[in-house]
Design a protein around this motif. Structure first.
Motif, short mmCIF file in Angstrom:
data_model
loop_
_atom_site.label_atom_id
_atom_site.label_comp_id
_atom_site.label_asym_id
_atom_site.label_seq_id
_atom_site.Cartn_x
_atom_site.Cartn_y
_atom_site.Cartn_z
N ALA A 38 11.06 -29.10 1.23
CA ALA A 38 9.76 -29.77 1.23
C ALA A 38 8.62 -28.75 1.25
CB ALA A 38 9.64 -30.71 2.43
N ILE A 39 8.79 -27.68 2.00
CA ILE A 39 7.77 -26.63 2.04
C ILE A 39 7.65 -25.97 0.66
CG2 ILE A 39 7.14 -24.37 3.00
CD1 ILE A 39 8.50 -25.32 5.63
N CYS A 40 8.79 -25.64 0.05
CA CYS A 40 8.78 -25.02 -1.28
C CYS A 40 8.15 -25.93 -2.32
CB CYS A 40 10.20 -24.65 -1.71
SG CYS A 40 10.90 -23.27 -0.79
N GLN A 41 8.48 -27.22 -2.25
CA GLN A 41 7.93 -28.17 -3.21
C GLN A 41 6.40 -28.27 -3.05
OE1 GLN A 41 9.45 -32.15 -2.88
NE2 GLN A 41 8.76 -32.68 -4.93
N ALA A 42 5.93 -28.30 -1.82
CA ALA A 42 4.49 -28.36 -1.58
C ALA A 42 3.81 -27.10 -2.08
CB ALA A 42 4.21 -28.58 -0.09
N ALA A 43 4.41 -25.93 -1.82
CA ALA A 43 3.83 -24.67 -2.29
C ALA A 43 3.78 -24.63 -3.81
CB ALA A 43 4.63 -23.49 -1.75
N THR A 44 4.84 -25.07 -4.45
CA THR A 44 4.89 -25.08 -5.91
C THR A 44 3.80 -25.97 -6.49
OG1 THR A 44 7.26 -24.63 -5.87
CG2 THR A 44 6.37 -25.57 -7.89
#
Length: 163
Positions: free
Chosen positions: A51-57
C-alpha cells in the motif's frame, strides 16, 4: 518516469514522522506516514508495504519527490520499498535515512507519546524493535543522530539526499 523517494526510517520514538513531515515541507513535496497504512491486523507486512509503494507510485506520477516515514527495520521491508509497483511503468530511486538515538532517549519519547495517547506503540516493545533493526553496510543507508536539533537533522539529510 523516474522519481525520488526519501525514506525516513528507524524504530519507534526515533522521530520519523516529525522529520519526514518537516523534510517534505522544506522540499515542497508529498509526505506519507507509514503508520497511516497499517491494517488492523499488523501481522502481515506485505499488504502494508504494498500500500505504501502503491501510494508513492501514484504520487510520483505528478510529483518528482515523495518522503515516507516508515520503520523499515528489516532488509526485506526496504527491498519492497525499493521496488517500483509491478503494475506500473513508474520507476524511482530510493534513499534511506535511519534515525538513531540512545535507547533511553527513545523510551522517554515513547512514554511521553503514550501518556498523551499520540501513538499506538507501547514503550515495552522498544527492545524488540531495536533487536529487529538490520542495517547492512552494502545498502548505503545513511544514519542520522535524532537527538540533534530538527534543523540540523534536516540540513544533514538534504545535503546527503543524492548520495
Amino acid at each position: 518516469m523516474a522519481g525520488r523517494v526519501i525514506v525516513i526510517m528507524g524504530v519507534s520514538g526515533s522521530g520519523k514522522t516529525t522529520v519526514g513531515a518537516c523534510l517534505s515541507e522544506d522540499l515542497g513535496c508529498v509526505f506519507l506516514d507509514g503508520d497511516d497504512f497499517h491494517p488492523q491486523s499488523n501481522i502481515d507486512r506485505g499488504p502494508w508495504l504494498g500500500a505504501i509503494c502503491q501510494a508513492a507510485t501514484q504520487i510520483l506520477l505528478t510529483n518528482p519527490t515523495v518522503v515516507i516515514a516508515c520503520s523499515a527495520l528489516k532488509r526485506p521491508f526496504r527491498d519492497a520499498l525499493r521496488a517500483a509497483n509491478p503494475h506500473s511503468s513508474a520507476a524511482y530511486h530510493v534513499s534511506f535515512f535511519c534515525l538513531q538515538a540512545p535507547a533511553c532517549v527513545l523510551a522517554d519519547r515513547m512514554r511521553q507519546r503514550s501518556a498523551t495517547g499520540l501513538h499506538f506503540m507501547p514503550p515495552s516493545l522498544l527492545q524488540s524493535q531495536l533487536s529487529l533493526l538490520e542495517l547492512d553496510d552494502d545498502e548505503g543507508i545513511i544514519t542520522v543522530d535524532s537527538t540533534w536539533p530538527i534543523h540540523a537533522i534536516l540540513n544533514f539529510i538534504k545535503s546527503n539526499i543524492n548520495c
